[in-house]
Design an enzyme around this catalytic site. Structure first.
Site, PDB file in Angstrom:
ATOM      1  N   SER B 101     -15.682  88.737  36.223  1.00  0.00           N
ATOM      2  CA  SER B 101     -16.499  88.534  35.068  1.00  0.00           C
ATOM      3  C   SER B 101     -16.326  87.116  34.724  1.00  0.00           C
ATOM      4  O   SER B 101     -15.195  86.582  34.716  1.00  0.00           O
ATOM      5  CB  SER B 101     -16.101  89.388  33.943  1.00  0.00           C
ATOM      6  OG  SER B 101     -14.532  89.438  34.090  1.00  0.00           O
ATOM      7  N   CYS B 102     -17.470  86.449  34.688  1.00  0.00           N
ATOM      8  CA  CYS B 102     -17.570  85.004  34.332  1.00  0.00           C
ATOM      9  C   CYS B 102     -17.122  84.928  32.815  1.00  0.00           C
ATOM     10  O   CYS B 102     -17.341  85.768  31.977  1.00  0.00           O
ATOM     11  CB  CYS B 102     -18.724  84.434  34.551  1.00  0.00           C
ATOM     12  SG  CYS B 102     -19.753  84.800  35.896  1.00  0.00           S
ATOM     13  N   ILE B 103     -16.767  83.503  32.262  1.00  0.00           N
ATOM     14  CA  ILE B 103     -16.252  83.210  30.951  1.00  0.00           C
ATOM     15  C   ILE B 103     -17.902  83.027  30.374  1.00  0.00           C
ATOM     16  O   ILE B 103     -18.589  82.481  30.738  1.00  0.00           O
ATOM     17  CB  ILE B 103     -15.677  81.904  30.869  1.00  0.00           C
ATOM     18  CG1 ILE B 103     -14.796  81.735  32.042  1.00  0.00           C
ATOM     19  CG2 ILE B 103     -14.647  82.360  29.790  1.00  0.00           C
ATOM     20  CD1 ILE B 103     -13.973  80.671  32.070  1.00  0.00           C
TER      21      ILE B 103
END
Lengths: 411, 103
Positions: B101-103
């Site tokens: 999951s990207c920030i």
């Protein structure tokens, strides 16, 4: 005369319109920008509205004020892109605009309709977003009359705009209730699909520490399935439930519906985009800037700002029929306010997670992953920079590539 | 890089036990990983695993939401089949990287 068409006059579209107008000859290139709204929002300011620190006037200015001379601004709904024909239909399909190069900058929007019950009878009564002016203003009113109970902040799913905003919101709420002398009557809880306060380990450690210090609870690994308006509960897919008196939601984020109508998006209407060149996958004369792209980095103004330099270079290369040489590194950079007087700062890219250290700057250095007063003022000062420098495409005293200078990797 | 044995095959895994080379995967291996996770795989499990692998191979992002597009199960049933953390468990059994999951 050749045409560059920009869809969306938010942070990304406005910024690139300014840059390109300076760069390209007015005799050879016309630039047109299309957006259906006349108001430009300073979105980082939305966060301060619920607590009465800012009001609407601080965050809204006319879009036209920031579009340079020599760029045609069309106020219109965008119907769809016809990429095979190099044109865009606007005004419910009644008008068409041809382009030689297209820049998609239509951003992201909240989609509360994706979660059953979220838009139920409690919407903007006890359930609020703070990603729209209407939501932030309604929440400010509600907080004034709130004298204790459960305030729950819930992240629906990833990705969402400005990933640090929910944490900032809850930190500011802590200070807000302390100032009102009722902090002991308010239970603050962050309910998140992530395994912790944040996604990357080093920043999570620092931020979890702050949450503990401020007595903010966290419910991790919670994927919201629906809202029970009657019993004021949010439920996840395994029937875990969290009760609330006020629910502050960060709804699902989606790209513009126009992307879906054009069949150019992924599941969430974000446009598949080469993460280094910023060219739309499968379309040589289309580029994507800002939140509209499916890049594996933050959806945030800082990303649009840093990416704009690379997009500009690659567009010029494409115009000249040369290979696209500028490689965006996913650089993002966010202030995180942690109270009414302090803040921290993170700086990262595709490869490097946020690290502690110092951020070299003309009035800095600012502390990275450190809780300082100067960082808070940096955030407030940024509003001035945004309106006066950033949108107009002026150079800011920061590098577009992330720099490893002054960062430290903890043992 | 670590190696781990499943159903008599040595495979490369990262520190969290996710495959670093999805080519090394087969159905027997999937059953062995599932056993470690306390699961017995049904045809529905395999259908989801195939959907996840295909989606991964074609470079599309994996999310809880994307399960709705599988035409096999909805999110609620996905949770019932892989209780607790369905995406983490199912990708591990499917021999593909944990969705980041990207920030």
């Amino acid at each position: 005369m050749k045409n560059i068409l920009i869809l969306g006059a938010g942070t990304a579209g406005t910024l690139i319109a300014n840059k390109l107008r300076k760069r390209l000859s007015k005799r050879e290139w016309s630039i047109t920008i299309v957006d259906e709204n006349k108001e430009h929002y300073y979105q980082p300011g939305f966060l301060f509205i619920p607590f009465g620190i800012y009001n609407q006037n601080d965050v809204i200015k006319p879009k036209a004020k920031f579009i340079p001379k020599g760029v045609d601004f069309i106020y219109s709904q965008i119907d769809k892109i016809l990429p095979q024909e190099n044109k865009v239909l606007i005004a419910e399909g009644k008008r068409e605009l041809k382009y030689d190069f297209l820049i998609i900058a239509t951003g992201t929007r909240i989609a509360p309709e994706e979660t059953p019950g979220l838009l139920g009878e409690l919407w903007h009564k006890d359930i609020f977003d703070f990603y729209t002016v209407e939501g932030a203003v309604a929440l400010a009113e509600r907080l004034k009359s709130f004298n204790g109970g459960k305030l729950v902040v819930n992240i629906t799913e990833l990705p969402f705009k400005c990933p640090v905003a929910p944490l900032e919101f809850i930190f500011l709420a802590d200070t807000y209730f302390k100032k009102r002398g009722i902090r002991d009557k308010v239970e603050l809880t962050l309910v998140t699909p992530l395994p912790g306060a944040f996604t990357k380990p080093i920043a999570t450690k620092m931020l979890s520490g702050l949450m503990e210090e401020k007595n903010i609870k966290i419910v991790p690994d919670f994927n919201i399935a629906e809202v029970d308006n009657l019993n004021k509960k949010i439920l996840d897919y395994e029937e875990k439930a969290v009760e609330f008196d006020i629910l502050v939601t960060i709804p699902t984020n989606k790209g513009a519906d126009m992307i879906e109508r054009s069949s150019m998006g992924d599941d969430l209407n974000f446009v598949p985009t080469d993460k280094h060149t910023l060219q739309a996958v499968g379309h040589e004369n289309i580029f994507v800037l800002g939140d509209a792209a499916n890049l594996p980095t933050s959806k945030a103004g800082s990303v649009a700002h840093f990416a704009a330099d690379f997009l500009e270079e690659n567009l010029i290369s494409a115009i000249n029929g040369e290979p696209l040489k500028a490689k965006f590194d996913g650089h993002a950079n966010c202030y995180i306010v942690t109270s009414y007087s302090k803040g921290t700062l993170i700086d990262f890219n595709y490869e490097t997670e946020p690290l502690p250290g110092r951020y070299p700057y003309w009035i800095g250095p600012f502390g990275l992953l450190k809780d300082t007063r100067l960082n808070y003022f940096g955030k407030l000062f940024f509003k001035w920079m945004y309106w006066n420098l950033l949108l107009k495409g002026h150079h800011l005293p920061v590098t577009s590539h992330m720099s490893m200078c002054c960062k430290e990797r903890p043992e | 890089m670590a190696q781990k044995e499943f159903a008599g095959h040595m495979v490369d895994v990262n520190e969290e036990g996710y495959f670093t080379n999805p080519q090394q995967w087969n159905k027997e291996i999937a059953a062995a990983i599932a056993k470690e996770e306390g699961l017995e795989l049904s045809d529905k499990h395999y259908a989801i695993i195939e959907f996840l692998r295909n989606r991964f191979i074609s470079g599309e992002a994996l999310s809880i939401r994307s399960i709705n597009k599988s035409g096999i199960v909805d999110v609620k049933e996905f949770y019932a089949l892989f209780p607790g953390a369905p995406l983490k468990k199912s990708t591990k059994i499917a021999g593909i990287p944990k969705p980041s999951s990207c920030i």
